[in-house]
Design a protein around this motif. Sequence first.
Motif: not given
Length: 491
Positions: A223-228, A241-246, A251-259, A276-279
């Motif tokens: 039951x995570x407070x954030x699924x990133x 596209x990967x973000x949409x699939x996950x 049910x993502x709550x946000x994204x970390x962009x690397x590189x 994706x409407x995910x921050x």
Amino acid sequence: MLEKITGTFSGIIRTLSGKSTITEKNIEETVEQIKMALLEADVNLRVVRRFVNSTIEEAKGEKVLKAVDPGQQFVKIIHDKIVGMLGDEKKDLALKGPDTESVVMLLGLQGAGKTTAAHKLAAKLKKDGRRPLLVACDLVRPAAVEQLCVLGQKIEVPVYKDDEALRMADGKASPKAALKVAKGALDYAKKNGLDTIIIDTAGRLQIDGDMMEELVELKKAMNPVETVLVADSMTGQNAVDIAKSFDEQLGLTGVILTKFDSDARGGAALSLKSITQKPILYIGTGEKTEDFEEFHPDRIASRVLGMGDIVSRVEKADETVDAEAALKMQKKMQRNEFTLQDMLEQLEQVEKMGSVSKIMDMLPGLAGQLTDAQLGQSQEALKHQKAIIQSMTKKERANHLIIGPARRKRIAKGSGTSVQEVNKLIKQFEKTKLTMKKLTRNRGAQAKMMNQMASMMGGQGGMNGLGGMDMSQLKNMKLPNGMKFPGGFGF
């Protein structure tokens, strides 16, 4: 970062800022340029169309065409639209209070940088006063557990691992083994007063059923407070596209962009929120632990437009500059006691703040203005200057006047540079020392210089003047009493 799109937008902004009138034809031509720049940056077509239509609609209104300064008004509309595309405002992790455990699950494909992102996030949260625990739930990738342990030790954050679960998984997706680790980590956190549990999960080269089953079971149990999602920004539309699939399956709550520092185009950052409407929560900006920034849409929009990001630069300086040492340096300058040793310490402070390219990205008008070759030369110049001073004796650093021809030849040989480079550095040092001496003794001169710099950086509330400053203006900026901006330091 974002060099290609920043270079194009910087030119557009400079042209617009100088216009005293704006016509519908101007607007259409400019928007067409912006459209092409966004498409070349690999921004999603749907996002580009939405951006173009809304910009034209707002820019053709009376607000711009009849404004006192229509060029600046149009620039502001473009800026605000890009901010909206990036997510409007910064989003923080929704962590619980320090007396309750907060679980943060990091997901993503193999190679996106999950394990590195996990340790960078833990380091940042620790600095913010949280008590993090890293959890090694990637039981598939060889040496993933060992890597996390090494990174955890580096930042002095505990890492929970389970060797029995690792044997159970045997290099394959295993919901049972992953759950065993996660539940054990939760018990460990409760017993040891740790409040933020960061789970490094297994990735794959592509999304598959076994991978998703393991992640779904983990999320259900923890039951995570954030699924990133951790995504590689250099993959552009693939990251979206990967973000949409996950998101569809977990049910993502946000994204970390690397590189992000290597992303010259910016397609992922400019498309993710709209599609994706995910921050975007954080961006990885380099290999070091501290190369990890909160994602501020307004600041990134300013960078994209070549307006710099002074706020982030000041924050970075606050993190790296020792206030007590800075005060001590100021007093030495006032007493005209500034030495080559002090110059070396300043060069080391500049290094801590990041590469020359990162510093340039954050300065108004300079983002995207230098080629990769020029940035490389600037970085190399910093290294050479450090090497030259480090090749000097303590007495030479304390008193540059004793450095005669023979000493200069020895210093050049010891630093792997030339006598000409040694001569150039000493001249730059003398010029800097003279400039600082005049400034510290003349309060009027200090105020005048600060007013000039504030004006160049848009001191009238942020937007005015931000698009026009270039490298030649910075180097040739007229200071009080005929002084110039001191040379050296890689510029």
